[in-house]
Design an enzyme around this catalytic site. Structure first.
Site, short mmCIF file in Angstrom:
data_model
loop_
_atom_site.label_atom_id
_atom_site.label_comp_id
_atom_site.label_asym_id
_atom_site.label_seq_id
_atom_site.Cartn_x
_atom_site.Cartn_y
_atom_site.Cartn_z
N GLU A 127 0.86 -1.19 0.00
CA GLU A 127 0.00 0.00 0.00
C GLU A 127 0.89 1.24 0.00
OE1 GLU A 127 -2.87 -0.03 3.13
OE2 GLU A 127 -3.64 -2.02 2.60
N ILE A 157 1.13 -3.13 -7.91
CA ILE A 157 0.65 -4.51 -8.09
C ILE A 157 0.98 -4.99 -9.50
CG2 ILE A 157 -1.30 -6.09 -7.90
CD1 ILE A 157 -0.41 -4.55 -5.26
N THR A 158 1.88 -5.96 -9.58
CA THR A 158 2.26 -6.56 -10.87
C THR A 158 1.06 -7.28 -11.47
OG1 THR A 158 4.54 -6.85 -10.14
CG2 THR A 158 3.82 -8.20 -12.00
N ASP A 240 8.11 -16.21 0.47
CA ASP A 240 9.27 -17.12 0.50
C ASP A 240 9.42 -17.80 -0.86
OD1 ASP A 240 10.18 -16.59 3.04
OD2 ASP A 240 9.17 -18.30 3.97
N ARG A 268 34.40 -6.85 -30.94
CA ARG A 268 34.90 -5.48 -30.85
C ARG A 268 36.44 -5.46 -30.91
NH1 ARG A 268 34.12 -0.12 -31.81
NH2 ARG A 268 34.75 1.22 -30.07
N GLY A 339 30.94 -0.32 -23.64
CA GLY A 339 31.32 1.08 -23.79
C GLY A 339 30.10 1.92 -24.16
N GLU A 363 9.22 -7.83 -3.87
CA GLU A 363 9.09 -9.06 -3.07
C GLU A 363 10.12 -9.11 -1.94
OE1 GLU A 363 7.84 -12.70 -4.72
OE2 GLU A 363 6.95 -11.75 -6.48
#
Length: 380
Positions: A127, A157-158, A240, A268, A339, A363
């Site tokens: 909340e 809230i996902t 958990d 690179r 880079g 979480e």
């Protein structure tokens, strides 16, 4: 990989890896820009059994062990971290508490469709005034006849916007403090239940994160999860399991960072040779690989302890804090190896860097994980 996977676990890993690389990966960067929810991908994941992995077959789940779930989540996160968090929340803190604490009615009515991937679940604990301190929440539920009337606002809230079912906590007796919190299963479309503000996030942009508002939301009494006053215990038990999920996501994203860094370092050329031949880069890559392997083993250890029915709370917190902080370090190093190219959106490490940042927060923050671990080791 040092950890010995069973033949079934390796089969799951191969199946999910193929799906994730073929289906999720090609559109991950686009989703990051458009914020489009991967509804079709989630539907396919449901058909593959990925949306109820630890739920037994009698409730339409795949009925596999937690190590298999971790392996699958790592592969999904490697391809698309936003899709992985939707999968993790749905499995760990939506299906999980209904399976562990739900009545036969709740399992029949909600768990079966959730585990089959026909409905999507979310978990509403946080909340505006209560994040790491669940006892500080202000939401209330008052019994009225054969219903509970919920009032309050949840945030961060996902899947809040797209979920069909939410496990929500509220006080039923504030005098009892955290022992007065209860949990309820609420369906989308219930009068008085609405989705509020959708957050504009730094990363995981294909996954929605919203406010949920309950205004005189009347929920049938049989939608109480567990017994009255069980809400705090339900939340902690669910988290958990959720922490194994976040650790798995962290390992998956970190592995993607490492692979991208190795590929770039080989290609690179500076000072007439690939930068992968410079000791400074080689040692960075060696450290990254070592940290990832350590996090993977911690994660599998917590998952295996859960599968054996042992108390895995401290192990899950160790895996979560180590893996989430490792993912941030590895993302940082992968971007550094790239880079200036690492700072532009053409290369995926820029997205990995943003996606990884929340792993140490949601979480249970790193600070909360250390509190859990210390209490386990030292006592009160």
């Amino acid at each position: 990989m040092a950890y010995h996977l069973t033949e079934e676990q390796r089969m799951i890993q191969t199946m999910v890896r193929d799906f994730a690389r073929d289906v999720l990966l090609p559109t991950a960067a686009e989703r990051d820009i458009t914020k489009e929810f991967p509804a079709e991908n989630i539907r396919q994941m449901g058909e593959l059994g990925l949306m109820g992995m630890n739920v037994p077959p009698e409730y339409n789940g795949a009925g596999v062990d937690t190590v298999s779930y971790s392996v699958a989540l790592q592969e999904v996160a490697y391809a698309c971290a936003a899709t992985a968090v939707i999968m993790s929340v749905h499995n760990s803190v939506a299906c999980g508490p209904i399976y562990l604490f739900g009545s036969d009615y709740l399992k029949e009515h909600y768990l079966k469709s959730l585990a089959a991937g026909k409905k999507l679940g979310c978990f509403a604990l946080t909340e505006p005034s209560a994040g790491s301190d669940p006892a500080g929440q202000r939401s209330r539920a008052v019994r009225d006849g054969d219903s509970d009337v919920i009032n309050g606002t949840k945030m961060f809230i996902t899947s809040g916007k797209h979920a069909d079912v939410v496990v929500v906590t509220a006080y039923t007796d504030r005098e009892k403090k955290h022992r007065g919190i209860s949990a309820f299963v609420v369906e989308k479309g219930t009068p008085g239940f609405s989705v509020g503000k959708e957050e504009d996030k730094m990363g995981l942009r294909g996954s929605d994160t919203t406010e949920l508002i309950f205004e005189d939301c009347r929920v049938p009494a049989e939608n109480l999860l567990g017994q009255e006053g069980d809400g705090f215990v339900i939340a902690m038990a669910s988290l958990d399991g959720g922490r194994i999920g976040i650790a798995s996501q962290s390992v998956g994203v970190a592995q993607a960072c490492l692979d991208a860094a190795v590929h770039y370092a080989r290609e690179r050329v500076q000072f007439n040779k690939p930068i992968s031949q410079f000791q400074g880069i080689r040692w960075m890559i060696a450290d990254m690989a070592t940290q990832i392997e350590a996090a993977r083993l911690l994660t599998f250890n917590a998952a295996a302890m859960k599968d054996r029915g042992e108390n895995f709370s401290a192990a899950a917190s160790m895996a979560k804090v180590f893996a989430s902080e490792m993912a941030n370090k590895v993302a940082y190093q992968a971007l550094q190896i790239h880079g200036g190219y690492g700072y532009i959106k053409e290369y995926p490490v820029e997205r990995y860097y943003r996606d990884a940042r929340v792993f140490t927060i949601y979480e249970g923050t790193s600070e909360i994980q250390r509190k859990v671990i210390a209490k386990h080791i030292i006592g009160k």
